[in-house]
Scaffold this motif. Structure first.
Motif, mmCIF file in Angstrom:
data_model
loop_
_atom_site.group_PDB
_atom_site.id
_atom_site.type_symbol
_atom_site.label_atom_id
_atom_site.label_comp_id
_atom_site.label_asym_id
_atom_site.label_seq_id
_atom_site.Cartn_x
_atom_site.Cartn_y
_atom_site.Cartn_z
ATOM 1 N N PRO A 182 -14.802 12.856 -31.752
ATOM 2 C CA PRO A 182 -14.699 11.380 -32.078
ATOM 3 C C PRO A 182 -14.834 10.375 -31.154
ATOM 4 O O PRO A 182 -15.471 10.342 -29.875
ATOM 5 C CB PRO A 182 -13.007 11.866 -31.787
ATOM 6 N N SER A 183 -15.532 9.891 -32.620
ATOM 7 C CA SER A 183 -15.504 7.937 -31.584
ATOM 8 C C SER A 183 -15.149 7.198 -31.927
ATOM 9 O O SER A 183 -14.452 7.042 -33.017
ATOM 10 C CB SER A 183 -17.055 8.580 -32.162
ATOM 11 N N TYR A 184 -14.856 6.199 -30.682
ATOM 12 C CA TYR A 184 -13.797 5.030 -31.034
ATOM 13 C C TYR A 184 -14.087 3.942 -32.349
ATOM 14 O O TYR A 184 -13.519 3.807 -32.135
ATOM 15 C CB TYR A 184 -13.388 4.759 -29.379
ATOM 16 N N ALA A 185 -15.578 4.004 -32.102
ATOM 17 C CA ALA A 185 -15.549 3.054 -33.155
ATOM 18 C C ALA A 185 -15.666 3.287 -34.799
ATOM 19 O O ALA A 185 -15.226 3.020 -35.086
ATOM 20 C CB ALA A 185 -17.562 2.328 -32.903
ATOM 21 N N ARG A 186 -15.973 4.527 -34.820
ATOM 22 C CA ARG A 186 -16.237 4.967 -36.297
ATOM 23 C C ARG A 186 -15.108 5.429 -36.655
ATOM 24 O O ARG A 186 -14.425 5.375 -37.924
ATOM 25 C CB ARG A 186 -16.596 6.488 -36.128
ATOM 26 N N TRP A 187 -13.136 6.329 -35.481
ATOM 27 C CA TRP A 187 -12.361 6.689 -36.201
ATOM 28 C C TRP A 187 -11.820 5.137 -35.740
ATOM 29 O O TRP A 187 -10.642 4.910 -36.613
ATOM 30 C CB TRP A 187 -11.865 7.725 -35.056
ATOM 31 N N SER A 188 -11.421 4.132 -35.484
ATOM 32 C CA SER A 188 -10.846 2.921 -35.226
ATOM 33 C C SER A 188 -11.074 2.035 -36.391
ATOM 34 O O SER A 188 -10.238 1.560 -37.222
ATOM 35 C CB SER A 188 -11.213 2.058 -33.779
ATOM 36 N N ALA A 189 -12.766 1.812 -36.998
ATOM 37 C CA ALA A 189 -13.521 1.408 -38.070
ATOM 38 C C ALA A 189 -12.104 2.388 -39.623
ATOM 39 O O ALA A 189 -11.655 1.695 -40.452
ATOM 40 C CB ALA A 189 -14.629 1.386 -39.014
ATOM 41 N N ALA A 190 -11.635 3.210 -40.068
ATOM 42 C CA ALA A 190 -11.819 4.140 -40.402
ATOM 43 C C ALA A 190 -10.468 3.552 -40.639
ATOM 44 O O ALA A 190 -9.693 3.700 -41.537
ATOM 45 C CB ALA A 190 -12.087 5.628 -40.241
ATOM 46 N N ILE A 191 -9.534 4.188 -39.215
ATOM 47 C CA ILE A 191 -8.199 3.685 -39.418
ATOM 48 C C ILE A 191 -8.040 2.478 -39.156
ATOM 49 O O ILE A 191 -6.977 2.505 -40.576
ATOM 50 C CB ILE A 191 -7.503 3.578 -37.922
ATOM 51 N N ARG A 192 -8.381 1.617 -39.224
ATOM 52 C CA ARG A 192 -8.096 -0.168 -40.018
ATOM 53 C C ARG A 192 -8.286 -0.021 -41.204
ATOM 54 O O ARG A 192 -7.521 -0.945 -41.687
ATOM 55 C CB ARG A 192 -9.364 -0.719 -39.547
ATOM 56 N N ARG A 193 -9.314 0.801 -42.310
ATOM 57 C CA ARG A 193 -9.562 0.902 -43.554
ATOM 58 C C ARG A 193 -8.167 1.377 -43.826
ATOM 59 O O ARG A 193 -7.287 1.212 -44.935
ATOM 60 C CB ARG A 193 -10.508 1.278 -43.941
ATOM 61 N N GLU A 194 -7.755 2.516 -43.769
ATOM 62 C CA GLU A 194 -7.109 3.314 -43.876
ATOM 63 C C GLU A 194 -5.470 2.453 -43.600
ATOM 64 O O GLU A 194 -4.197 2.318 -44.775
ATOM 65 C CB GLU A 194 -5.988 4.133 -43.028
ATOM 66 N N MET A 195 -4.874 1.600 -42.527
ATOM 67 C CA MET A 195 -3.160 1.211 -42.551
ATOM 68 C C MET A 195 -3.861 -0.332 -43.343
ATOM 69 O O MET A 195 -2.926 -0.647 -44.161
ATOM 70 C CB MET A 195 -4.507 0.221 -41.392
ATOM 71 N N ALA A 196 -5.286 -0.902 -44.169
ATOM 72 C CA ALA A 196 -5.004 -1.775 -44.831
ATOM 73 C C ALA A 196 -5.030 -1.310 -45.836
ATOM 74 O O ALA A 196 -4.074 -2.215 -46.986
ATOM 75 C CB ALA A 196 -6.860 -2.615 -45.118
ATOM 76 N N GLY A 197 -4.896 -0.142 -46.695
ATOM 77 C CA GLY A 197 -4.577 0.287 -47.711
ATOM 78 C C GLY A 197 -2.726 0.289 -47.839
ATOM 79 O O GLY A 197 -2.285 0.758 -48.758
ATOM 80 N N LEU A 198 -2.725 0.337 -46.943
ATOM 81 C CA LEU A 198 -0.770 0.387 -46.898
ATOM 82 C C LEU A 198 0.076 -0.577 -47.367
ATOM 83 O O LEU A 198 -0.595 -1.985 -47.089
ATOM 84 C CB LEU A 198 -0.182 0.803 -45.594
ATOM 85 N N ASP A 199 1.295 -0.122 -47.547
ATOM 86 C CA ASP A 199 2.524 -1.367 -47.632
ATOM 87 C C ASP A 199 3.087 -1.870 -46.363
ATOM 88 O O ASP A 199 3.029 -1.279 -45.414
ATOM 89 C CB ASP A 199 3.506 -1.393 -48.887
ATOM 90 N N ASP A 200 3.734 -2.975 -46.490
ATOM 91 C CA ASP A 200 4.469 -3.397 -44.964
ATOM 92 C C ASP A 200 5.319 -2.627 -45.154
ATOM 93 O O ASP A 200 5.806 -2.108 -46.137
ATOM 94 C CB ASP A 200 4.796 -5.056 -45.659
ATOM 95 N N GLY A 201 5.813 -2.243 -43.705
ATOM 96 C CA GLY A 201 6.717 -1.629 -43.608
ATOM 97 C C GLY A 201 6.606 -0.425 -43.529
ATOM 98 O O GLY A 201 7.205 0.682 -43.427
ATOM 99 N N ALA A 202 5.359 0.217 -43.290
ATOM 100 C CA ALA A 202 4.465 1.507 -43.072
ATOM 101 C C ALA A 202 5.014 1.438 -41.554
ATOM 102 O O ALA A 202 5.047 1.216 -40.758
ATOM 103 C CB ALA A 202 2.967 2.136 -43.479
ATOM 104 N N VAL A 203 4.982 3.513 -41.999
ATOM 105 C CA VAL A 203 4.453 4.202 -40.454
ATOM 106 C C VAL A 203 3.668 4.057 -40.214
ATOM 107 O O VAL A 203 2.586 5.204 -40.925
ATOM 108 C CB VAL A 203 5.902 5.206 -40.353
ATOM 109 N N VAL A 204 2.920 4.471 -38.652
ATOM 110 C CA VAL A 204 1.891 4.610 -37.979
ATOM 111 C C VAL A 204 1.796 6.150 -36.827
ATOM 112 O O VAL A 204 2.692 5.117 -36.465
ATOM 113 C CB VAL A 204 0.723 3.761 -37.797
ATOM 114 N N ALA A 205 1.152 6.674 -37.596
ATOM 115 C CA ALA A 205 1.375 8.132 -36.140
ATOM 116 C C ALA A 205 0.799 8.154 -36.011
ATOM 117 O O ALA A 205 -0.820 8.342 -37.061
ATOM 118 C CB ALA A 205 2.092 9.175 -36.922
ATOM 119 N N GLY A 206 0.024 8.870 -34.706
ATOM 120 C CA GLY A 206 -1.234 10.269 -34.607
ATOM 121 C C GLY A 206 -1.049 11.027 -33.973
ATOM 122 O O GLY A 206 -0.629 11.106 -33.062
#
Length: 192
Positions: free
Chosen positions: A50-74
């Motif tokens: 796991p790399s912070y740079a790679r994973w945070s970029a992937a997480i941001r991409r995933e979050m951009a595809g969510l609707d308002d009001g989603a729950v984020v969990a890890g």
């Protein structure tokens, strides 16, 4: 899907984590939440390293595809990277809750961090109206339960859920998480 609540579940790190470990957490969460929920479970890049740079970029991409009001969990290091990414840059979409499951704390008293250390004012950097829930098994030998207390120190608004007898994988049972993020569970949270 109208009326469907979205949950973004970020896996932990390690070889085989997506398909051999955290898939059981994903299945538990999806089963416990039942119909009316879309639980997204993306594969993180290079899960065995796991790399912070790679994973945070992937997480941001995933979050951009969510609707308002989603729950984020890890889970595990995925939760640690998720919370740091949210503190570093506010999400584009409004989130309903942030859920950390067996999250290692990176910084003083926790794990040493080569790539990042969680800021001492982490809670102040998060969206203030969004509830933060920290779930941690008291038998966790990977990220000791004291890590949950360290999160409570830097996220004063967080609600801690200490689970007796549960390991790093919470014994593959996310029923408490599901109850908390259900409309009744989050509806009872009154913190700002």
């Amino acid at each position: 899907m109208a009326g469907t609540r979205q949950i973004l579940f970020i896996q932990g790190g390690g070889a085989g984590a997506h398909d051999e470990w955290d898939d059981k957490l994903f299945d538990s969460l999806r089963r416990e939440l039942g119909d009316g929920y879309e639980v997204r479970y993306p594969r993180m890049p290079d899960e065995d390293d796991p790399s912070y740079a790679r994973w945070s970029a992937a997480i941001r991409r995933e979050m951009a595809g969510l609707d308002d009001g989603a729950v984020v969990a890890g889970h595990s290091v995925g939760a640690t990277i998720l919370i740091n990414a949210l503190a570093e840059r506010p999400p584009e979409r409004e989130v309903r809750a942030i859920v950390l499951i067996a999250a290692p704390f990176v910084g003083a008293g926790g794990w040493p961090g080569d790539e990042f250390e969680l800021p001492h004012d982490l809670g102040a950097r998060l969206p203030q109206s969004v509830p933060v829930h920290v779930f941690h098994g008291l038998q966790d030998e990977t990220a000791p339960p004291s890590h949950a207390d360290l999160y409570a120190r830097v996220i004063p608004q967080a609600q801690l859920h200490r689970l007796p007898g549960r390991d790093h994988q919470l014994d593959n049972d996310l029923s408490e998480v599901a109850k908390t993020i259900s409309p009744d569970g989050l509806g009872s949270v009154t913190r700002a």
